[in-house]
Write a protein that holds these residues in place. Structure first.
Motif, mmCIF file in Angstrom:
data_model
loop_
_atom_site.group_PDB
_atom_site.id
_atom_site.type_symbol
_atom_site.label_atom_id
_atom_site.label_comp_id
_atom_site.label_asym_id
_atom_site.label_seq_id
_atom_site.Cartn_x
_atom_site.Cartn_y
_atom_site.Cartn_z
ATOM 1 N N HIS A 40 0.838 -1.197 0.000
ATOM 2 C CA HIS A 40 0.000 0.000 0.000
ATOM 3 C C HIS A 40 0.878 1.255 0.000
ATOM 4 O O HIS A 40 0.640 2.190 -0.763
ATOM 5 N N CYS A 41 1.870 1.272 0.871
ATOM 6 C CA CYS A 41 2.776 2.430 0.951
ATOM 7 C C CYS A 41 3.540 2.613 -0.364
ATOM 8 O O CYS A 41 3.704 3.746 -0.836
ATOM 9 N N LEU A 42 4.001 1.509 -0.962
ATOM 10 C CA LEU A 42 4.696 1.599 -2.252
ATOM 11 C C LEU A 42 3.766 2.153 -3.329
ATOM 12 O O LEU A 42 4.178 2.989 -4.141
ATOM 13 N N ASN A 43 2.508 1.715 -3.331
ATOM 14 C CA ASN A 43 1.545 2.219 -4.314
ATOM 15 C C ASN A 43 1.291 3.718 -4.136
ATOM 16 O O ASN A 43 1.185 4.452 -5.122
ATOM 17 N N VAL A 44 1.199 4.162 -2.886
ATOM 18 C CA VAL A 44 1.010 5.591 -2.627
ATOM 19 C C VAL A 44 2.206 6.374 -3.156
ATOM 20 O O VAL A 44 2.050 7.403 -3.823
ATOM 21 N N HIS A 98 13.860 8.270 -3.252
ATOM 22 C CA HIS A 98 14.697 7.721 -2.181
ATOM 23 C C HIS A 98 13.833 6.923 -1.195
ATOM 24 O O HIS A 98 14.189 5.814 -0.793
ATOM 25 N N GLN A 99 12.683 7.501 -0.801
ATOM 26 C CA GLN A 99 11.765 6.799 0.100
ATOM 27 C C GLN A 99 11.284 5.496 -0.526
ATOM 28 O O GLN A 99 11.208 4.469 0.141
ATOM 29 N N TYR A 100 10.934 5.553 -1.807
ATOM 30 C CA TYR A 100 10.425 4.372 -2.496
ATOM 31 C C TYR A 100 11.473 3.254 -2.482
ATOM 32 O O TYR A 100 11.167 2.114 -2.140
ATOM 33 N N HIS A 101 12.694 3.580 -2.851
ATOM 34 C CA HIS A 101 13.745 2.553 -2.903
ATOM 35 C C HIS A 101 14.067 2.004 -1.515
ATOM 36 O O HIS A 101 14.295 0.801 -1.368
ATOM 37 N N ALA A 102 14.072 2.864 -0.512
ATOM 38 C CA ALA A 102 14.323 2.400 0.852
ATOM 39 C C ALA A 102 13.227 1.441 1.311
ATOM 40 O O ALA A 102 13.514 0.381 1.883
ATOM 41 N N SER A 130 -2.268 0.693 16.140
ATOM 42 C CA SER A 130 -1.409 -0.123 15.281
ATOM 43 C C SER A 130 -0.516 0.811 14.474
ATOM 44 O O SER A 130 -1.008 1.752 13.849
ATOM 45 N N VAL A 131 0.792 0.554 14.493
ATOM 46 C CA VAL A 131 1.769 1.434 13.870
ATOM 47 C C VAL A 131 2.661 0.626 12.935
ATOM 48 O O VAL A 131 3.077 -0.485 13.268
ATOM 49 N N TYR A 132 2.932 1.192 11.759
ATOM 50 C CA TYR A 132 3.913 0.630 10.827
ATOM 51 C C TYR A 132 4.992 1.682 10.667
ATOM 52 O O TYR A 132 4.726 2.797 10.232
ATOM 53 N N ILE A 133 6.221 1.332 11.039
ATOM 54 C CA ILE A 133 7.329 2.281 10.963
ATOM 55 C C ILE A 133 8.023 2.095 9.624
ATOM 56 O O ILE A 133 8.671 1.084 9.390
ATOM 57 N N SER A 134 7.835 3.070 8.740
ATOM 58 C CA SER A 134 8.458 2.983 7.411
ATOM 59 C C SER A 134 8.636 4.373 6.814
ATOM 60 O O SER A 134 9.735 4.907 6.806
ATOM 61 N N ILE A 135 7.566 4.954 6.311
ATOM 62 C CA ILE A 135 7.593 6.299 5.734
ATOM 63 C C ILE A 135 6.429 7.083 6.318
ATOM 64 O O ILE A 135 5.475 6.498 6.817
ATOM 65 N N ALA A 136 6.491 8.370 6.245
ATOM 66 C CA ALA A 136 5.442 9.214 6.827
ATOM 67 C C ALA A 136 4.248 9.320 5.879
ATOM 68 O O ALA A 136 4.263 10.090 4.940
ATOM 69 N N LEU A 137 3.233 8.498 6.129
ATOM 70 C CA LEU A 137 1.998 8.566 5.339
ATOM 71 C C LEU A 137 0.794 8.941 6.185
ATOM 72 O O LEU A 137 -0.234 9.326 5.661
ATOM 73 N N GLY A 138 0.899 8.773 7.480
ATOM 74 C CA GLY A 138 -0.223 9.081 8.352
ATOM 75 C C GLY A 138 -1.176 7.916 8.497
ATOM 76 O O GLY A 138 -0.795 6.756 8.394
ATOM 77 N N ALA A 139 -2.446 8.222 8.705
ATOM 78 C CA ALA A 139 -3.464 7.201 8.946
ATOM 79 C C ALA A 139 -3.907 6.555 7.634
ATOM 80 O O ALA A 139 -4.191 7.247 6.662
ATOM 81 N N ILE A 140 -3.927 5.223 7.625
ATOM 82 C CA ILE A 140 -4.440 4.468 6.483
ATOM 83 C C ILE A 140 -5.288 3.322 7.021
ATOM 84 O O ILE A 140 -5.254 3.019 8.214
ATOM 85 N N GLU A 141 -6.034 2.712 6.127
ATOM 86 C CA GLU A 141 -6.829 1.543 6.500
ATOM 87 C C GLU A 141 -6.540 0.423 5.513
ATOM 88 O O GLU A 141 -6.635 0.612 4.301
ATOM 89 N N ILE A 142 -6.168 -0.737 6.038
ATOM 90 C CA ILE A 142 -5.878 -1.922 5.234
ATOM 91 C C ILE A 142 -6.749 -3.063 5.744
ATOM 92 O O ILE A 142 -6.696 -3.405 6.925
ATOM 93 N N ASN A 143 -7.551 -3.628 4.865
ATOM 94 C CA ASN A 143 -8.420 -4.752 5.220
ATOM 95 C C ASN A 143 -9.245 -4.472 6.478
ATOM 96 O O ASN A 143 -9.387 -5.331 7.344
#
Length: 182
Positions: A40-44, A98-102, A130-143
């Motif tokens: 999801h983060c990669l798609n964003v 850079h964020q995408y490749h990381a 629930s927190v995912y530590i990766s890139i700064a996207l904020g609040a999302i909803e998955i499934n």
């Protein structure tokens, strides 16, 4: 339900059911949740990169059209503004790439202590988070599950760094309790 165990640092296998699992400390977690977050983060990021490149193409066309004009000072001012905007977008695009490749190269390895790439289940003042530590996207909803996707340099990620399941701490007047780290 069948499970499989984690076989190497970068090799995941699928079962006949097509589900992917990570084995860690006698806990079997469907890896699809963590992989779904990453995808999801990669798609964003891909969309943001595409939009940025499209905007830059528009600026390039506008610069070419300004070259054909010869309206004196107005021409120079417009061209300078377009060039400044193009430079600003170049920097933003470089940052997004850079964020995408990381994120793309981040592993799904289970961790015992919180670090970049972890999913963390917290309790904050008695409420689940629930927190995912990766890139700064904020609040999302998955499934149907709500997540806060935060950067490793965010204050929350810095407070969580190296914490483990069962750890508790206070920050900004709130009580945090780490329920799980994957």
């Amino acid at each position: 339900m069948s499970y499989f165990f984690y076989q190497s640092l970068t090799n995941f296998d699928t079962l006949k059911t097509g589900k992917l699992f990570i084995h860690f400390k006698n806990i079997f977690m469907p890896a699809t949740e963590k992989i779904s977050l990453k995808h999801h983060c990669l798609n964003v990021l891909e969309k943001q990169i595409h939009d940025m490149e499209s905007t830059m193409d528009d600026i390039y066309v506008a610069l070419e059209e300004e070259t054909k004009s010869s309206a004196g000072d107005k021409y120079e001012t417009n061209r300078a503004q377009l060039q400044i905007e193009q430079d600003r977008l170049d920097k933003q695009l470089e940052h997004l790439k850079h964020q995408y490749h990381a994120l793309y190269n981040a592993t799904h390895d289970p961790q015992s202590a919180i670090e970049d790439g972890c999913t963390v289940e917290l309790e904050v003042d008695g409420k689940p988070l629930s927190v995912y530590i990766s890139i700064a996207l904020g609040a999302i909803e998955i499934n149907g599950k709500k997540w806060q996707v935060i950067s490793e340099i965010s204050p929350l990620a810095q407070w969580l760094k190296d914490k483990k399941t069962g750890d508790s701490f206070s920050a900004n007047g709130k009580k945090y309790s780490v329920k799980s780290v994957i």
